[in-house]
Scaffold this active site. Sequence first.
Site, PDB file in Angstrom:
ATOM      1  N   VAL A  47     -15.776  11.616   9.805  1.00 56.13           N
ATOM      2  CA  VAL A  47     -17.259  11.185   9.295  1.00 56.13           C
ATOM      3  C   VAL A  47     -17.768  12.019   8.712  1.00 56.13           C
ATOM      4  O   VAL A  47     -18.342  12.033  10.387  1.00 56.13           O
ATOM      5  CB  VAL A  47     -16.725   9.752   9.388  1.00 56.13           C
ATOM      6  CG1 VAL A  47     -17.974   9.334   8.741  1.00 56.13           C
ATOM      7  CG2 VAL A  47     -15.830   8.737   8.742  1.00 56.13           C
TER       8      VAL A  47
ATOM      9  N   ASP B 130      -5.895  -2.250   6.364  1.00 56.38           N
ATOM     10  CA  ASP B 130      -5.895  -1.881   7.593  1.00 56.38           C
ATOM     11  C   ASP B 130      -7.421  -2.408   8.319  1.00 56.38           C
ATOM     12  O   ASP B 130      -8.305  -1.576   8.785  1.00 56.38           O
ATOM     13  CB  ASP B 130      -6.157  -0.776   7.337  1.00 56.38           C
ATOM     14  CG  ASP B 130      -5.399   0.376   8.746  1.00 56.38           C
ATOM     15  OD1 ASP B 130      -6.578   1.931   8.509  1.00 56.38           O
ATOM     16  OD2 ASP B 130      -4.834   0.082   9.733  1.00 56.38           O
TER      17      ASP B 130
ATOM     18  N   LYS C 115     -17.261  10.214   3.830  1.00 51.30           N
ATOM     19  CA  LYS C 115     -16.347  10.889   4.055  1.00 51.30           C
ATOM     20  C   LYS C 115     -14.958  11.624   3.565  1.00 51.30           C
ATOM     21  O   LYS C 115     -15.199  10.999   2.337  1.00 51.30           O
ATOM     22  CB  LYS C 115     -14.830   9.200   4.313  1.00 51.30           C
ATOM     23  CG  LYS C 115     -13.277   9.341   5.171  1.00 51.30           C
ATOM     24  CD  LYS C 115     -12.793   8.719   4.753  1.00 51.30           C
ATOM     25  CE  LYS C 115     -13.254   7.739   6.570  1.00 51.30           C
ATOM     26  NZ  LYS C 115     -11.799   6.780   6.963  1.00 51.30           N
TER      27      LYS C 115
ATOM     28  N   ALA D 244     -17.423  11.146  13.355  1.00 60.91           N
ATOM     29  CA  ALA D 244     -15.689  10.597  13.921  1.00 60.91           C
ATOM     30  C   ALA D 244     -15.344  11.913  13.082  1.00 60.91           C
ATOM     31  O   ALA D 244     -15.319  12.336  12.552  1.00 60.91           O
ATOM     32  CB  ALA D 244     -15.512   9.597  13.721  1.00 60.91           C
TER      33      ALA D 244
ATOM     34  N   GLY E 183     -10.917  12.086  12.042  1.00 61.83           N
ATOM     35  CA  GLY E 183     -10.034  11.148  12.478  1.00 61.83           C
ATOM     36  C   GLY E 183      -8.953  11.738  11.998  1.00 61.83           C
ATOM     37  O   GLY E 183      -8.674  13.051  11.734  1.00 61.83           O
ATOM     38  N   GLY E 184      -7.209  11.326  11.435  1.00 65.72           N
ATOM     39  CA  GLY E 184      -6.480  12.196  11.799  1.00 65.72           C
ATOM     40  C   GLY E 184      -5.825  12.306   9.875  1.00 65.72           C
ATOM     41  O   GLY E 184      -4.985  13.487   8.479  1.00 65.72           O
ATOM     42  N   MET E 185      -6.835  11.744   9.302  1.00 64.41           N
ATOM     43  CA  MET E 185      -6.782  12.949   7.301  1.00 64.41           C
ATOM     44  C   MET E 185      -8.266  12.743   6.396  1.00 64.41           C
ATOM     45  O   MET E 185      -8.191  13.152   5.841  1.00 64.41           O
ATOM     46  CB  MET E 185      -6.358  10.970   7.057  1.00 64.41           C
ATOM     47  CG  MET E 185      -4.671  10.557   7.367  1.00 64.41           C
ATOM     48  SD  MET E 185      -4.227   8.974   6.526  1.00 64.41           S
ATOM     49  CE  MET E 185      -2.309   9.040   7.048  1.00 64.41           C
TER      50      MET E 185
END
Length: 620
Positions: A32, A141, A47, A25, A27-29
């Site tokens: 993975v 989160d 990650k 995947a 993500g914005g930061m």
Amino acid sequence: MDTMVADPLVGRTLDRRYRIDSRIAVGGMASVYRATDLRLDRPVALKVMLPSFAEDPDFVTRFQMEARSAARLSDPNVVAVFDQGKSDDHIYLAMEYVPGRTLRDVLRNQGAVSTEQALAIIDPVLQALRAAHHAGFVHRDIKPENVLLTASGQVKVADFGLARALQTPSAATRGLLIGTAAYLAPEHVSHGVSDERSDVYQAGILLYELLAGQPPHTGDNAWTVAYNHVNTDVPHIRAANPHIPAEVDALIADATSRDANARLATAASFLARVRAIAATLPPPQPLSNPNDTLVVPTGPPPATDLEPSTQDSWEPPVSGAHRGPGRRWRAGLVITLVAVLATAALAWALAIRPFDRTEVPSITGTTESRATKLLESAGFSVEVMDRVFSETAPTGRVVGSDPAPGQSARIGSTVSLVVSLGPERYAVPDVKKMTVPEAADRLTQSNLVVGGETSAYHDNIAAGLVIRANPKIGAEVKRDTSVSLVLSKGPAPVKIPNLRGMSEVDARATLKRLGLKITATTQISETVPKGDVIKSAPRPGKTVPRGSEVALTVSEGPPPVVVPNVVDMPRAQAVATVQSAGLKVRIEEGIVTPLDRVYSQDPPGGTSIPKGSTVTLSIF
């Protein structure tokens, strides 16, 4: 899995240890990856943060500290952190590889889940949070992307260890809204602070989304959604689905209060409420994937606390790892070492017997004092974890425990009780003579809601104000009961009757029956007899509000007349004189009237009497 786009990291080995096999995947930061730990020959989830973070030395230091702390968090419902490091320009976090899918996948494919399924999913999430909080962590989160479901029914919470590092101001994080907007607690948005109650809020939002299929607050951008968390209450879940039990609706409301001080204080109390409700429902059915089951651990939740991650999504891989033949000798060595250690641990346990255990006795439905005696007799300590409302259990009865009855637990450990407060009831407040907004506010403060509105006439309550409520004021009702209001239309309208020629007594009785007030004046009338009504105001036929005033004009009769003096006047002349004055004449005479004159009169001359009155003349 996102493997269609070429990724320069796929095929590389970080730190000469982690071979990146495929990307899971983005993500914005961070991204993975599924990777292989070449040292231990096992699959891991890697990650890798974006390069901009690796260029910030403050963030790197903070990240390393938080990762080491997160690695100490050990719980079956938490995705374990194995390692962290920096290789070239890449900061990475090595985590437990969990085959399965995320809760976001479930919601995307299936939509809202049943109440039983939602409680079965949130239970282990809350266990993970309870354990994390005991260890001093706050996740920050909690969201569907960070909750993983395996095909065997296990639920794990991911991304511990990143949130605190990302929340600390640095060149890499400055200007970022840290945390996913749809789940941010109000205090995090308005003050930038988070504690255990912030995780409780996010878990409440997660439970809402499980039942509604979407989060409670939406908007055009992240800041709009965050603003809604601060300024708008989470709507009642029963508005989205009226079949959801009222106890679940109340639980979400208590977990998502915008005021952190009014919110459920701990994940443990949240968990106790979840289990008390789940105990009254049937077992959960499988999710949309036929291979999925939902298994809720019934043992005591672990003792740790989490510091959450940020907006990055966790997308777990769907297949297990392949062990290369060149690693089999290492695997054999590991198996041998594990067997030796297990044998030593067993010998130690048999020698000092630290795990003497017994079953928790059956205490559900007993009184709190009876349950305490039974548990203490079995060698347990007892505490009351929470007191909850129950529609079925009388006040003071045990509705649940942790561990649950029938479970094996260590002698000397503590069994936490959930005790019934009885049915949750609230008195309908006195809203009489209030405006609708005032009544709605008072009902909301009493955990009730405004239902429909009807209207009725009322003589003493002004139009628009509440006359009464249904259920009636003072009645004890369930939380969120709909209370309808009867509003005043003011006094009823009344048509003025024709009172002319009616006696004053009868006119007053008629007006009184109609609910009207009365005033009266008198007036001389040559046509209306004395004491009868000449006229009324308002005029006959006009409609006025009940309670209005009607003015009567009552006849005094004709004007007075001065009686003329006709004594010693001949009969005919006397009669004509009296009659010309507007009076009537009555004659009294003997057998013989030789003079045929008036010798007396009654009333005497000069007396004022009503016109039309009779004057008696005596003739001789």
